[in-house]
Design a protein around this motif. Structure first.
Motif: not given
Length: 409
Positions: A19-21, A72-76, A118-122, A343-346
């Protein structure tokens, strides 16, 4: 300490890094816009087109990213999305002309969109593992990253160094900074666990429910975008404040929002998601009402009234996105596509809001235009509350604040 909690604590640090990056990349890009405009001689119309292309690329990639996360998973997806979002800064940094910049702007937007999902899902997966609210602080960290990007750019300009070089260096360095954060993320779940969770999610997140959550996200983001783009202008045009004091209106809003996001998780743990979203809409609505009535008060009170309103709006809107994302995660199962839709709505609200308000203000007045986000602030509570209640009713998991409230950070 059990292995699951140890992994969750490590992953929490990794998500903070993401999130910071991500905020840093956005801050560097936004703060570098004036220099980019000067270098390529864009002008308002072309610069607006570039911003629209970035937003369009982000919206399209968000919907694709949701499917990638579930498959694939949020991590990948985080592993390649984070570094990719940094590398594509090279596009704006090196573009030799407007038309090249326009093409590369879409690619830059895609990098931002995939990383966002991806980062929000994780983050919701880490919150599930923690068993209590932790998402709000991630979004506060994103704001800090954006402030850092703006501050670094300001220092570069004050030192009379080339801001284009800063973007190039960032594009080469930031991808490597993502890697240690990615190494800390949660491991992928076993295939059989993912399959069971997927079946559960399909029964919980109906499209009507996702649309209701999306409407709340749209309303919250549009109200937030209105403050970002119009708070300072309202102070200058409507309240007739000094030019040097006008930007303080946005600063007050931003500081209030960032502070509540950094400190908001214990509040949601105590109140619960439903009560939190109701109070969020209430505070934001009251804030906008104060902004609207400020010109009607005495000359000595109108600035104080408006700034109090922007502060309350920031306090309320700060928790909207974290609460909605957490609600999607609380339903259980893969969250990629559902989270991508919300997220797309927002993001659509954040994109359309400033333009719509500009057209309304041009046709009437800015205070008239600000009635729109005032109404939508109330919509946050009116749609978010029943949507979250429905999610909690259909979820086999308890709300994060209730399941493991005794856990410690």
């Amino acid at each position: 300490m059990n292995k699951s909690l140890t992994e969750a604590r490590r992953a929490r640090v990794g998500v903070f890094g993401f999130f910071f990056l991500a905020g840093l990349v956005m801050g560097l890009w936004a703060a570098g816009l004036p220099s980019l405009n000067d270098r390529l001689g864009l002008g308002p119309a072309r610069l607006g087109s570039v911003l629209l292309l970035i937003s369009g690329g982000a919206l399209v990639s968000m919907l694709v990213a949701g499917r990638l996360v579930d498959r694939w998973s949020s991590r990948r997806v985080c592993w390649f999305a984070g570094p990719f979002s940094g590398v594509v800064l090279l596009g704006p940094a090196l573009a030799p002309s407007y038309w090249t910049l326009a093409a590369l702007a879409v690619l830059f937007g895609m990098g931002l969109g995939v990383t966002e999902v991806a980062m929000n899902a994780h983050s919701v997966e880490v919150e599930r593992r923690y068993g209590r609210p932790i998402i709000s602080a991630f979004h506060g960290t994103w704001s800090l990253g954006g402030a850092a990007g703006g501050g670094i750019t300001s220092l570069i300009l004050r030192a009379e160094l080339d801001p284009q070089t800063l973007l190039i260096v960032a594009a080469l360095v930031v991808p490597f900074l993502y890697l240690p954060a990615a190494r800390l993320l949660l491991p992928d779940p076993p295939a059989h666990a993912a399959a069971e969770a997927g079946g559960k999610s399909a029964g919980s997140l109906r499209w009507g429910l996702i649309a209701l959550l999306g409407l709340a996200a749209f309303a919250g983001h549009l109200s937030e975008g209105a403050a970002i783009d119009w708070a300072a202008l309202h102070a200058r045009w409507v309240l007739e404040t000094d030019p040097a004091a006008a930007p303080l209106a946005y600063t007050i809003f931003s500081v209030a929002m960032t502070t509540v996001r950094l400190l908001g998780d214990p509040i949601r743990a105590r109140l619960g998601s439903v009560r939190t979203i109701e109070l969020a809409g209430l505070f934001a609505t009251i804030g906008y009402v104060l902004v609207l009535v400020a010109p009607l008060t005495g000359e000595s009170l109108r600035v104080v009234c408006a700034w109090t309103g922007w502060a309350l709006a920031g306090v309320g809107l700060a928790t909207v996105v974290p609460v909605l994302f957490s609600a999607v995660g609380a339903a259980g199962g893969p969250v990629g596509r559902a989270l991508a839709m919300v997220t797309a709505f927002g993001y659509s609200g954040l994109l359309l809001g400033p333009a719509v308000l500009g057209y309304v203000a041009e046709a009437s007045t800015l205070p008239t235009a600000l009635i729109i986000p005032a109404v939508l602030a109330a919509v946050v509570a009116l749609t978010g509350s029943p949507a979250i209640k429905a999610l909690l009713r259909h979820s086999a998991e308890p709300e994060p604040s209730e399941s493991m409230s005794g856990s410690t950070a």
